[in-house]
Design a protein around this motif. Sequence first.
Motif, PDB file in Angstrom:
ATOM      1  N   ASP A 135       0.792  -1.238   0.000  1.00 16.03           N
ATOM      2  CA  ASP A 135       0.000   0.000   0.000  1.00 16.03           C
ATOM      3  C   ASP A 135       0.821   1.285   0.000  1.00 16.03           C
ATOM      4  OD1 ASP A 135      -2.030  -1.813   0.043  1.00 16.03           O
ATOM      5  OD2 ASP A 135      -2.782  -1.283   2.031  1.00 16.03           O
ATOM      6  N   THR A 163      -5.235   5.463  -0.652  1.00 14.14           N
ATOM      7  CA  THR A 163      -6.116   4.491  -0.027  1.00 14.14           C
ATOM      8  C   THR A 163      -6.864   5.152   1.116  1.00 14.14           C
ATOM      9  OG1 THR A 163      -6.265   2.391   1.169  1.00 14.14           O
ATOM     10  CG2 THR A 163      -4.226   3.651   1.436  1.00 14.14           C
ATOM     11  N   THR A 191      -5.893   2.971  -6.495  1.00 14.31           N
ATOM     12  CA  THR A 191      -6.650   3.348  -5.300  1.00 14.31           C
ATOM     13  C   THR A 191      -7.227   2.141  -4.570  1.00 14.31           C
ATOM     14  OG1 THR A 191      -8.739   3.667  -6.499  1.00 14.31           O
ATOM     15  CG2 THR A 191      -7.261   5.561  -6.334  1.00 14.31           C
ATOM     16  N   HIS A 192      -6.509   1.021  -4.623  1.00 12.57           N
ATOM     17  CA  HIS A 192      -6.859  -0.156  -3.823  1.00 12.57           C
ATOM     18  C   HIS A 192      -8.150  -0.813  -4.322  1.00 12.57           C
ATOM     19  CE1 HIS A 192      -6.045  -1.902   0.457  1.00 12.57           C
ATOM     20  NE2 HIS A 192      -5.325  -2.484  -0.480  1.00 12.57           N
ATOM     21  N   ARG A 228      -6.508  -5.963  -4.317  1.00 10.19           N
ATOM     22  CA  ARG A 228      -7.164  -5.887  -3.013  1.00 10.19           C
ATOM     23  C   ARG A 228      -8.095  -7.089  -2.875  1.00 10.19           C
ATOM     24  NH1 ARG A 228     -11.932  -4.487  -1.115  1.00 10.19           N
ATOM     25  NH2 ARG A 228     -12.677  -3.707  -3.130  1.00 10.19           N
TER      26      ARG A 228
END
Length: 272
Positions: A135, A163, A191-192, A228
């Motif tokens: 991350d 995130t 952005t995850h 993710r």
Amino acid sequence: MDAEAAASEGFDELDPDEIGGSTAGLSRAVLTDDQRDVGVPMLLHTADTLPGPEHGERFSTAAYLHQASLGRRWLEDGDPGEETTAQLLSLNFHAVPPEFRRTAEERIRRVLDLGEAYDPETGTDGPRVMVAIYDGDRSTGLWAAELCRRLGVRAYYFPLRHTLLEAGPRLTDDELATVAADHELCFHTATHRAAAEVTEDDLEAEVVEPLHRLTRVAGRLPRLGAWRGGARFDPGTLGDRTLRNFGVTHLVSNWSVEPIPPAAGLDPDTVS
């Protein structure tokens, strides 16, 4: 809460016997595991040890919980405690606050004593270990890069641009370029996002641009990627097909680090 208390916070909320071969409760299990430890040890399969298609239950929530327990036992006791074909112990970090870094360093040193460093292009004839930084938390990323450099181990970085799950800035392009001098940059969306969430509307921003960014700052295309939620490769998702067409060679999941299977031809609905 001190580091030892953080590492022992409750985890056993899901009963593997009740879950069986399904993936029910998987997201909760993974999130609980992430919050339990200062560095989560996970025992993973590789191409050399992947179960066959007749063992679909190996990729279930129950299997995740079992592999997670074996990984913790291996890190803590030096032995998983039972026979297992999985040979890769991955020590996974997200944001590590400064007060927990002494414990994190001890765990990294411990895992390095348990096997040779993993590389996706070599086999796993015997135990292998890897350190993964997820991350892109700036403070954690810079600390881990210097520590792992001093310890002589290449860490695998899976950075994001943004995130909502963590506060604090992400690693910049210049900082990632510095990290890449000693470590490996890997794909993890902008952005995850999960693979199933990627659509044609956000493919460029979530997948294509991060791949170009990492290639630009590292001077090479990422070999590894992860979504993710830790899903395995699925040719039915646009995101996975795009990773394959770009040339990403391996995907990290909750159970494994697997080679991405080749396609017969270029998928026409992906962007390059």
